[in-house]
Write an enzyme that holds these catalytic residues in place. Structure first.
Site, PDB file in Angstrom:
ATOM      1  N   GLY A   1       7.140  -2.330  -2.965  1.00  0.00           N
ATOM      2  CA  GLY A   1       6.607  -0.982  -2.965  1.00  0.00           C
ATOM      3  C   GLY A   1       7.214  -0.158  -4.070  1.00  0.00           C
ATOM      4  O   GLY A   1       6.823  -0.232  -5.233  1.00  0.00           O
ATOM      5  N   ARG A   2       8.236   0.634  -3.714  1.00  0.00           N
ATOM      6  CA  ARG A   2       8.836   1.568  -4.679  1.00  0.00           C
ATOM      7  C   ARG A   2       9.429   0.869  -5.896  1.00  0.00           C
ATOM      8  O   ARG A   2       9.557   1.485  -6.963  1.00  0.00           O
ATOM      9  CB  ARG A   2       9.891   2.415  -3.957  1.00  0.00           C
ATOM     10  CG  ARG A   2       9.288   3.419  -2.962  1.00  0.00           C
ATOM     11  CD  ARG A   2      10.337   4.084  -2.111  1.00  0.00           C
ATOM     12  NE  ARG A   2      10.948   3.152  -1.170  1.00  0.00           N
ATOM     13  CZ  ARG A   2      12.028   3.433  -0.436  1.00  0.00           C
ATOM     14  NH1 ARG A   2      12.619   4.610  -0.566  1.00  0.00           N
ATOM     15  NH2 ARG A   2      12.511   2.546   0.415  1.00  0.00           N
TER      16      ARG A   2
ATOM     17  N   PRO B   1       0.854  -1.200   0.000  1.00  0.00           N
ATOM     18  CA  PRO B   1       0.000   0.000   0.000  1.00  0.00           C
ATOM     19  C   PRO B   1       0.881   1.237   0.000  1.00  0.00           C
ATOM     20  O   PRO B   1       1.777   1.366   0.842  1.00  0.00           O
ATOM     21  CB  PRO B   1      -0.778  -0.138   1.317  1.00  0.00           C
ATOM     22  CG  PRO B   1       0.107  -0.968   2.201  1.00  0.00           C
ATOM     23  CD  PRO B   1       0.859  -1.900   1.300  1.00  0.00           C
TER      24      PRO B   1
ATOM     25  N   ASN C   1       9.297  -7.026   3.502  1.00  0.00           N
ATOM     26  CA  ASN C   1       9.136  -5.811   2.699  1.00  0.00           C
ATOM     27  C   ASN C   1      10.344  -4.898   2.898  1.00  0.00           C
ATOM     28  O   ASN C   1      10.902  -4.834   3.976  1.00  0.00           O
ATOM     29  CB  ASN C   1       7.840  -5.107   3.124  1.00  0.00           C
ATOM     30  CG  ASN C   1       7.633  -3.755   2.464  1.00  0.00           C
ATOM     31  OD1 ASN C   1       7.314  -2.782   3.136  1.00  0.00           O
ATOM     32  ND2 ASN C   1       7.802  -3.670   1.168  1.00  0.00           N
ATOM     33  N   GLY C   2      10.732  -4.217   1.804  1.00  0.00           N
ATOM     34  CA  GLY C   2      11.785  -3.220   1.885  1.00  0.00           C
ATOM     35  C   GLY C   2      12.925  -3.465   0.925  1.00  0.00           C
ATOM     36  O   GLY C   2      13.556  -4.520   0.949  1.00  0.00           O
ATOM     37  N   ASP C   3      13.184  -2.502   0.042  1.00  0.00           N
ATOM     38  CA  ASP C   3      14.356  -2.502  -0.839  1.00  0.00           C
ATOM     39  C   ASP C   3      14.354  -3.616  -1.881  1.00  0.00           C
ATOM     40  O   ASP C   3      15.421  -4.077  -2.296  1.00  0.00           O
ATOM     41  CB  ASP C   3      15.652  -2.597  -0.025  1.00  0.00           C
ATOM     42  CG  ASP C   3      15.886  -1.377   0.855  1.00  0.00           C
ATOM     43  OD1 ASP C   3      15.285  -0.332   0.568  1.00  0.00           O
ATOM     44  OD2 ASP C   3      16.653  -1.487   1.824  1.00  0.00           O
TER      45      ASP C   3
ATOM     46  N   GLN D   1      -6.417  -1.011   3.323  1.00  0.00           N
ATOM     47  CA  GLN D   1      -5.607  -0.708   4.503  1.00  0.00           C
ATOM     48  C   GLN D   1      -6.180   0.485   5.260  1.00  0.00           C
ATOM     49  O   GLN D   1      -6.461   1.535   4.673  1.00  0.00           O
ATOM     50  CB  GLN D   1      -4.151  -0.409   4.134  1.00  0.00           C
ATOM     51  CG  GLN D   1      -3.295  -0.270   5.397  1.00  0.00           C
ATOM     52  CD  GLN D   1      -1.851   0.099   5.123  1.00  0.00           C
ATOM     53  OE1 GLN D   1      -1.558   1.245   4.797  1.00  0.00           O
ATOM     54  NE2 GLN D   1      -0.953  -0.860   5.277  1.00  0.00           N
TER      55      GLN D   1
ATOM     56  N   CYS E   1       3.380   3.115   9.018  1.00  0.00           N
ATOM     57  CA  CYS E   1       3.618   4.395   8.358  1.00  0.00           C
ATOM     58  C   CYS E   1       4.491   5.295   9.241  1.00  0.00           C
ATOM     59  O   CYS E   1       4.157   5.548  10.400  1.00  0.00           O
ATOM     60  CB  CYS E   1       2.302   5.106   8.048  1.00  0.00           C
ATOM     61  SG  CYS E   1       2.545   6.693   7.216  1.00  0.00           S
TER      62      CYS E   1
END
Length: 330
Positions: free
Chosen positions: A226-227, A18, A202-204, A72, A102
């Site tokens: 995500g990104r 999200p 999650n992450g990178d 979410q 967040c």
């Protein structure tokens, strides 16, 4: 490998994160169409949801192609979170995700998001109220902790599991890291060891190898992107294919990328209307063109375009010479 979230079976291991201002309905539908296992709405404030504000209703809108759709919610009042969850289930949500990750100051100062990791008692009340309010699976997204001295994600994950939460996603940073430094994938293993329900890392994750390494280091059941999906709605499917086969799928060619951009842009016009739609589409057009020749000039032109047809014409006039050049080189 599949992931079981309550009574819902996810057909794969790769989930779209999200992201505020990014994972609106047009983008979710596009990513899902390209093979994502699960897509999740932008974070919606629970107070805004129960007031049925125009923005919250638009953010929580979805289409059948997204199934199973996850919404979410963020908030700090258990009763309000429960009521907001009910409203979304009534509107067709099949999963409710609770945001305790967040790091944005505005959210944290409102005692929501990752600030809830500093108050496990309130966090537990929110989790319990939400789970009791709905008859669909409830999931939780959080960080490793507030800071390096308070990485309590394993303990909070166990609390969540005991209260009926069906899946947990861990972003491998503390709140105080924001998005700086590297995500600590190995710490996610301690969360995985603490619970029996699925854990998502999650992450990178910006390459297929990143996803594979995250899973190896964390022991997680799946990966959230995500990104890494900016301008690449097809990336989650590439990851899923790589995890299953060890083979990499190529990126779409220029012609297909142009068609994807045009379809995405038109969908945004329908979803938002022209004025807001053009403004919201600009970042996506920039991400799609990143790395292509003369992309900076294209971005400047798109940012100055005032009408939908202007943007469509710019996409055509940008890609057509690239396609002609490609054909001449063959």
């Amino acid at each position: 490998m599949t992931i079981q979230v309550g009574n819902i079976n996810l057909k794969g291991r790769v989930i779209l994160a999200p992201m505020s201002g990014v994972t609106d309905m047009p983008f979710r539908r596009l990513v899902k169409a390209h093979g994502a296992s699960l897509v999740i709405s932008e974070m919606i404030a629970s107070q805004a949801m129960i007031r049925l504000t125009r923005q919250s209703l638009r953010m929580s809108s979805h289409v059948p192609e997204e199934f199973p759709m996850s919404v979410q919610l963020a908030g700090c009042e258990p009763e309000v979170m429960g009521e907001a969850a009910k409203l979304n289930v009534d509107r067709g949500a099949q999963i409710i995700d609770i945001n305790m990750g967040c790091p944005v100051k505005k959210v944290v100062n409102g005692h929501a998001g990752s600030s809830l990791m500093r108050d496990e008692t309130l966090a537990a009340k929110i989790l319990e109220a939400t789970v009791k309010a709905v008859n669909v699976p409830v999931t939780l997204k959080m960080r490793t902790g507030w800071d390096d001295k308070n990485r309590n994600a394993p303990r909070l994950a166990k609390i969540a599991e005991d209260l009926g939460v069906q899946m947990i996603t861990i972003h491998g940073r503390t709140r105080c890291q924001l998005y700086n430094g590297r995500a600590d994938w190995s710490f996610i293993q301690s969360v995985k060891d603490a619970v029996k329900i699925p854990v998502i890392g999650n992450g990178d994750v910006v390459t297929e190898e990143d996803a594979q390494n995250l899973l190896k280091q964390s022991g997680a059941d799946g990966v959230m992107v995500g990104r890494g999906a900016y301008g690449r709605p097809w990336f989650l499917n590439q990851i899923d294919h790589y995890l299953k086969t060890g083979e990499k799928l190529p990126d779409p060619g220029l012609s297909e990328k142009k068609d994807i951009m045009l379809a995405h842009f038109d969908d945004m016009m329908l979803h938002y209307g022209e004025e807001t739609g053009i403004r919201m589409a600009r970042k996506h057009m920039a991400w799609y063109s990143k790395g292509l020749p003369s992309s900076a000039d294209f971005r400047v032109a798109v940012n100055q375009a005032a009408l939908p047809q202007n943007v469509r014409d710019l996409i055509q006039s940008y890609f057509d010479p690239l396609l002609e050049s490609q054909e001449r080189s063959l």
